[in-house]
Design a protein around this motif. Sequence first.
Motif, PDB file in Angstrom:
ATOM      1  N   UNK A 152      14.430  73.068   7.447  1.00 15.23           N
ATOM      2  CA  UNK A 152      13.403  71.890   8.193  1.00 15.23           C
ATOM      3  C   UNK A 152      12.300  72.464   8.177  1.00 15.23           C
ATOM      4  N   UNK A 153      11.092  71.837   7.396  1.00 17.56           N
ATOM      5  CA  UNK A 153       9.935  72.470   7.046  1.00 17.56           C
ATOM      6  C   UNK A 153       8.939  71.964   8.157  1.00 17.56           C
ATOM      7  N   UNK A 154       8.985  70.764   8.321  1.00 21.28           N
ATOM      8  CA  UNK A 154       7.755  70.226   9.490  1.00 21.28           C
ATOM      9  C   UNK A 154       8.647  69.119  10.348  1.00 21.28           C
ATOM     10  N   UNK A 155       7.969  68.811  11.214  1.00 22.61           N
ATOM     11  CA  UNK A 155       8.065  67.862  12.411  1.00 22.61           C
ATOM     12  C   UNK A 155       7.483  67.600  13.333  1.00 22.61           C
ATOM     13  N   UNK A 156       7.863  66.536  14.367  1.00 23.63           N
ATOM     14  CA  UNK A 156       7.068  66.104  15.342  1.00 23.63           C
ATOM     15  C   UNK A 156       7.784  66.113  16.545  1.00 23.63           C
ATOM     16  N   UNK A 157       7.198  66.445  17.757  1.00 21.54           N
ATOM     17  CA  UNK A 157       7.920  66.421  19.096  1.00 21.54           C
ATOM     18  C   UNK A 157       7.302  65.545  19.868  1.00 21.54           C
ATOM     19  N   UNK A 158       7.798  65.015  20.669  1.00 26.39           N
ATOM     20  CA  UNK A 158       7.340  64.146  21.774  1.00 26.39           C
ATOM     21  C   UNK A 158       7.926  64.327  23.159  1.00 26.39           C
ATOM     22  N   UNK A 159       7.219  64.419  24.194  1.00 28.36           N
ATOM     23  CA  UNK A 159       7.794  64.889  25.573  1.00 28.36           C
ATOM     24  C   UNK A 159       7.242  63.817  26.465  1.00 28.36           C
ATOM     25  N   UNK A 160       8.161  63.312  27.390  1.00 31.70           N
ATOM     26  CA  UNK A 160       7.960  62.376  28.417  1.00 31.70           C
ATOM     27  C   UNK A 160       9.074  62.113  29.350  1.00 31.70           C
ATOM     28  N   UNK A 161       8.862  61.401  30.509  1.00 29.57           N
ATOM     29  CA  UNK A 161       9.884  61.302  31.454  1.00 29.57           C
ATOM     30  C   UNK A 161      10.316  59.803  31.163  1.00 29.57           C
ATOM     31  N   UNK A 162      11.537  59.651  31.279  1.00 25.36           N
ATOM     32  CA  UNK A 162      12.145  58.635  31.285  1.00 25.36           C
ATOM     33  C   UNK A 162      13.387  58.185  32.206  1.00 25.36           C
ATOM     34  N   UNK A 163      13.329  56.995  32.984  1.00 28.54           N
ATOM     35  CA  UNK A 163      14.502  56.528  33.915  1.00 28.54           C
ATOM     36  C   UNK A 163      15.860  56.393  33.159  1.00 28.54           C
ATOM     37  N   UNK A 180      11.870  63.517  22.190  1.00 26.75           N
ATOM     38  CA  UNK A 180      12.143  62.821  21.013  1.00 26.75           C
ATOM     39  C   UNK A 180      11.574  63.757  19.801  1.00 26.75           C
ATOM     40  N   UNK A 181      12.346  64.217  18.720  1.00 19.77           N
ATOM     41  CA  UNK A 181      12.000  64.899  17.755  1.00 19.77           C
ATOM     42  C   UNK A 181      12.345  64.470  16.346  1.00 19.77           C
ATOM     43  N   UNK A 182      11.446  64.626  15.436  1.00 17.22           N
ATOM     44  CA  UNK A 182      11.627  64.131  13.937  1.00 17.22           C
ATOM     45  C   UNK A 182      11.354  65.087  13.379  1.00 17.22           C
ATOM     46  N   UNK A 183      12.390  65.763  12.531  1.00 20.26           N
ATOM     47  CA  UNK A 183      12.252  67.077  11.525  1.00 20.26           C
ATOM     48  C   UNK A 183      12.497  66.363  10.115  1.00 20.26           C
ATOM     49  N   UNK A 184      11.464  67.106   9.225  1.00 22.19           N
ATOM     50  CA  UNK A 184      11.488  66.734   7.740  1.00 22.19           C
ATOM     51  C   UNK A 184      11.799  68.040   6.788  1.00 22.19           C
ATOM     52  N   UNK A 185      12.270  68.018   5.656  1.00 20.61           N
ATOM     53  CA  UNK A 185      12.465  68.957   4.630  1.00 20.61           C
ATOM     54  C   UNK A 185      11.737  68.495   3.429  1.00 20.61           C
ATOM     55  N   UNK A 186      10.571  69.352   2.962  1.00 17.93           N
ATOM     56  CA  UNK A 186       9.759  68.944   2.143  1.00 17.93           C
ATOM     57  C   UNK A 186       9.286  67.532   2.179  1.00 17.93           C
ATOM     58  N   UNK A 187       8.851  67.041   3.205  1.00 23.54           N
ATOM     59  CA  UNK A 187       8.385  65.828   3.276  1.00 23.54           C
ATOM     60  C   UNK A 187       9.329  64.419   3.486  1.00 23.54           C
ATOM     61  N   UNK A 188      10.545  64.604   3.382  1.00 24.60           N
ATOM     62  CA  UNK A 188      11.706  63.927   3.650  1.00 24.60           C
ATOM     63  C   UNK A 188      12.134  63.901   4.719  1.00 24.60           C
ATOM     64  N   UNK A 189      12.166  62.837   5.672  1.00 27.46           N
ATOM     65  CA  UNK A 189      12.897  62.775   7.036  1.00 27.46           C
ATOM     66  C   UNK A 189      14.328  63.233   6.928  1.00 27.46           C
ATOM     67  N   UNK A 190      14.609  64.113   7.809  1.00 27.65           N
ATOM     68  CA  UNK A 190      16.096  64.376   7.706  1.00 27.65           C
ATOM     69  C   UNK A 190      16.723  64.053   9.079  1.00 27.65           C
ATOM     70  N   UNK A 191      16.363  64.143  10.216  1.00 23.92           N
ATOM     71  CA  UNK A 191      16.820  63.599  11.403  1.00 23.92           C
ATOM     72  C   UNK A 191      15.868  63.276  12.565  1.00 23.92           C
ATOM     73  N   UNK A 192      16.410  62.055  13.442  1.00 17.21           N
ATOM     74  CA  UNK A 192      15.603  61.760  14.416  1.00 17.21           C
ATOM     75  C   UNK A 192      16.554  61.838  15.555  1.00 17.21           C
TER      76      UNK A 192
END
Length: 233
Positions: free
Chosen positions: A174-185, A206-218
Amino acid sequence: MTAPRLQSWTAIVEEVTRRIASGDWAPGALIPNEADLAAEFGCSRTTVNRALRDLADKGVLDRRRKAGTRVRDLPDSRARLDIPIVRKQVERRGAQHGYHLLHRDHSAPPPAIAAQLELEAGQKALHLTSLHTADGQPFVLEDRWISTLAVPDALQADFAACNANEWLVQNVPLSTGEIGLSAAPAGAEEAEVLGCAPGTALFRQDRLTRNAGMPVTAVTMLFAPGYRMRLDL
């Protein structure tokens, strides 16, 4: 001018970096595809792929499946965060980790998830819902979609025995990704699983991870009330 023959991926990294620095490839520009670069440099596509992946990991390039590879408008200098393994998070608290697979199917995800995973309409992904516990008490509810285009082996994995969080870290780069943090009911179903009242504020990741630019898992992680996030810098 004769094109250089570059047989190592590190030499290609240097050449691509030189072209960007010199302005030959401007910020935002679409660079040639792997096949064209391999032909130009007299090397294999595998060698080019490794070089471009390295530059994408460094934040110099932005690689997206079907959209090609572009020079980032502002090359990143980014802090690196390891993908957290829930079992280790629980054990660091001095508790015993438990895991329960609640749901598994291979289906077309909702439009928002399909967009994240760059799937076309009707394409399927592996959907897993699971509960992690600490000393038998709810710790985090995990709702995960895995792109089986990126990770076909996931369809044969026994996620009742091994949780997807740990399996992916061990088996998929898993080379790159995005993470979002929040409060939710908490919704009614989430509240029942996590042992809290509906509407209780929960910490959501909420996390999205990629391998070599290809999305792997949300994945969406909803932590039980009282959770406190800690990051080591």
